[in-house]
Write an enzyme that holds these catalytic residues in place. Sequence first.
Site, PDB file in Angstrom:
ATOM      1  N   HIS A 270       3.883 -14.978 -53.295  1.00  0.00           N
ATOM      2  CA  HIS A 270       4.108 -13.801 -52.453  1.00  0.00           C
ATOM      3  C   HIS A 270       4.454 -14.220 -51.022  1.00  0.00           C
ATOM      4  O   HIS A 270       5.366 -13.668 -50.406  1.00  0.00           O
ATOM      5  CB  HIS A 270       2.845 -12.928 -52.381  1.00  0.00           C
ATOM      6  CG  HIS A 270       2.433 -12.283 -53.672  1.00  0.00           C
ATOM      7  ND1 HIS A 270       1.183 -12.432 -54.209  1.00  0.00           N
ATOM      8  CD2 HIS A 270       3.108 -11.468 -54.530  1.00  0.00           C
ATOM      9  CE1 HIS A 270       1.095 -11.728 -55.334  1.00  0.00           C
ATOM     10  NE2 HIS A 270       2.246 -11.144 -55.566  1.00  0.00           N
TER      11      HIS A 270
ATOM     12  N   LYS B 112      -5.332   0.518 -62.113  1.00  0.00           N
ATOM     13  CA  LYS B 112      -4.981  -0.867 -62.471  1.00  0.00           C
ATOM     14  C   LYS B 112      -6.204  -1.770 -62.598  1.00  0.00           C
ATOM     15  O   LYS B 112      -6.082  -2.910 -63.022  1.00  0.00           O
ATOM     16  CB  LYS B 112      -4.028  -1.442 -61.414  1.00  0.00           C
ATOM     17  CG  LYS B 112      -2.569  -1.171 -61.753  1.00  0.00           C
ATOM     18  CD  LYS B 112      -1.685  -2.244 -61.164  1.00  0.00           C
ATOM     19  CE  LYS B 112      -0.295  -2.206 -61.761  1.00  0.00           C
ATOM     20  NZ  LYS B 112       0.571  -3.216 -61.186  1.00  0.00           N
TER      21      LYS B 112
ATOM     22  N   ARG C  16      10.669 -13.941 -60.507  1.00  0.00           N
ATOM     23  CA  ARG C  16      10.264 -15.250 -61.030  1.00  0.00           C
ATOM     24  C   ARG C  16      11.114 -15.571 -62.240  1.00  0.00           C
ATOM     25  O   ARG C  16      12.324 -15.449 -62.198  1.00  0.00           O
ATOM     26  CB  ARG C  16       8.782 -15.225 -61.397  1.00  0.00           C
ATOM     27  CG  ARG C  16       7.879 -15.212 -60.212  1.00  0.00           C
ATOM     28  CD  ARG C  16       6.502 -14.780 -60.566  1.00  0.00           C
ATOM     29  NE  ARG C  16       6.502 -13.379 -60.965  1.00  0.00           N
ATOM     30  CZ  ARG C  16       5.432 -12.630 -61.075  1.00  0.00           C
ATOM     31  NH1 ARG C  16       4.253 -13.136 -60.864  1.00  0.00           N
ATOM     32  NH2 ARG C  16       5.520 -11.370 -61.418  1.00  0.00           N
TER      33      ARG C  16
ATOM     34  N   SER D 102      -0.784 -13.606 -60.005  1.00  0.00           N
ATOM     35  CA  SER D 102      -2.170 -13.363 -59.615  1.00  0.00           C
ATOM     36  C   SER D 102      -3.115 -13.466 -60.817  1.00  0.00           C
ATOM     37  O   SER D 102      -4.242 -13.943 -60.680  1.00  0.00           O
ATOM     38  CB  SER D 102      -2.305 -11.985 -58.968  1.00  0.00           C
ATOM     39  OG  SER D 102      -1.467 -11.898 -57.852  1.00  0.00           O
TER      40      SER D 102
HETATM   41  P1  ADP Z   1       2.969  -5.723 -59.179  1.00  0.00           P
HETATM   42  O1  ADP Z   1       1.669  -5.383 -59.842  1.00  0.00           O
HETATM   43  O2  ADP Z   1       3.620  -4.579 -58.474  1.00  0.00           O
HETATM   44  O3  ADP Z   1       3.931  -6.504 -60.018  1.00  0.00           O
HETATM   45  P2  ADP Z   1       2.330  -8.169 -57.825  1.00  0.00           P
HETATM   46  O4  ADP Z   1       1.338  -8.352 -56.764  1.00  0.00           O
HETATM   47  O5  ADP Z   1       2.062  -8.812 -59.127  1.00  0.00           O
HETATM   48  O6  ADP Z   1       2.523  -6.625 -57.966  1.00  0.00           O
HETATM   49  O7  ADP Z   1       3.744  -8.631 -57.305  1.00  0.00           O
HETATM   50  C1  ADP Z   1       4.390  -8.029 -56.225  1.00  0.00           C
HETATM   51  C2  ADP Z   1       5.807  -8.535 -56.177  1.00  0.00           C
HETATM   52  O8  ADP Z   1       5.801  -9.931 -55.917  1.00  0.00           O
HETATM   53  C3  ADP Z   1       6.569  -8.377 -57.494  1.00  0.00           C
HETATM   54  O9  ADP Z   1       7.923  -8.109 -57.178  1.00  0.00           O
HETATM   55  C4  ADP Z   1       6.445  -9.704 -58.148  1.00  0.00           C
HETATM   56  O10 ADP Z   1       7.522  -9.957 -59.018  1.00  0.00           O
HETATM   57  C5  ADP Z   1       6.491 -10.607 -56.936  1.00  0.00           C
HETATM   58  N1  ADP Z   1       5.843 -11.896 -57.192  1.00  0.00           N
HETATM   59  C6  ADP Z   1       4.600 -12.132 -57.625  1.00  0.00           C
HETATM   60  N2  ADP Z   1       4.361 -13.464 -57.756  1.00  0.00           N
HETATM   61  C7  ADP Z   1       5.505 -14.074 -57.397  1.00  0.00           C
HETATM   62  C8  ADP Z   1       5.937 -15.415 -57.330  1.00  0.00           C
HETATM   63  N3  ADP Z   1       5.151 -16.428 -57.702  1.00  0.00           N
HETATM   64  N4  ADP Z   1       7.183 -15.658 -56.909  1.00  0.00           N
HETATM   65  C9  ADP Z   1       7.993 -14.629 -56.574  1.00  0.00           C
HETATM   66  N5  ADP Z   1       7.685 -13.348 -56.614  1.00  0.00           N
HETATM   67  C10 ADP Z   1       6.451 -13.060 -57.030  1.00  0.00           C
END
Ligand code: ADP
Length: 158
Positions: free
Chosen positions: A17, A41, A90, A128
């Site tokens: 992130h 969630k 990703r 996460s």
């Molecule tokens: P959500 O539950 O909305 O997917 P996340 O916290 O999992 O929320 O992710 C928020 C955003 O960050 C999403 O667009 C996700 O694809 C992106 N994201 C999460 N981890 C990574 C990573 N390692 N590299 C790039 N983007 C990421």
Amino acid sequence: MKTAVYPGSFDPITNGHIDVIERALKMFDKVVVAVGDNPGKNPLFSTEERIKMIKESTKHLKNIEIDKFSGLLLNYAKKKNSKIILRGLRALSDFEFEFQRALMNRKIDSDVETIFIMTKEDYVYLNSSIVKEIAMFRGNVKPFVPEAVEKKLMEKFR
Ligand code: ADP
């Protein structure tokens, strides 16, 4: 002034992130990190805890705002005077879900663009959930999360 809204669960924020936020700050005047306040969630960390971890992990960055939102993302973006939704990409697995969402949002409001930023190769498989799983079994999460998050995870799974 170009503001991008970066929505997500951030449960917790990872280096993936942070990488996306840093890249975005090179393109936009301001990035609003918007933590989804969605109890459905069933997150590990409360919204306030997630916000605090993001704040501590982004102290080195300027032009960033950390906030929470609930309800329709497009309404929130409007409130923030932003027409840009930022998402990270990703591996291929993200694509279908993100594609659907982006097109759905465009159908609702064609003025709003969803912009995708590809993460650094090191973080392609990072999310996460994996981090929480490693922490639960007391594995080393240092390479994947900022220090403030590592600390919080250790407290949670003590
Ligand atoms: P959500 O539950 O909305 O997917 P996340 O916290 O999992 O929320 O992710 C928020 C955003 O960050 C999403 O667009 C996700 O694809 C992106 N994201 C999460 N981890 C990574 C990573 N390692 N590299 C790039 N983007 C990421």
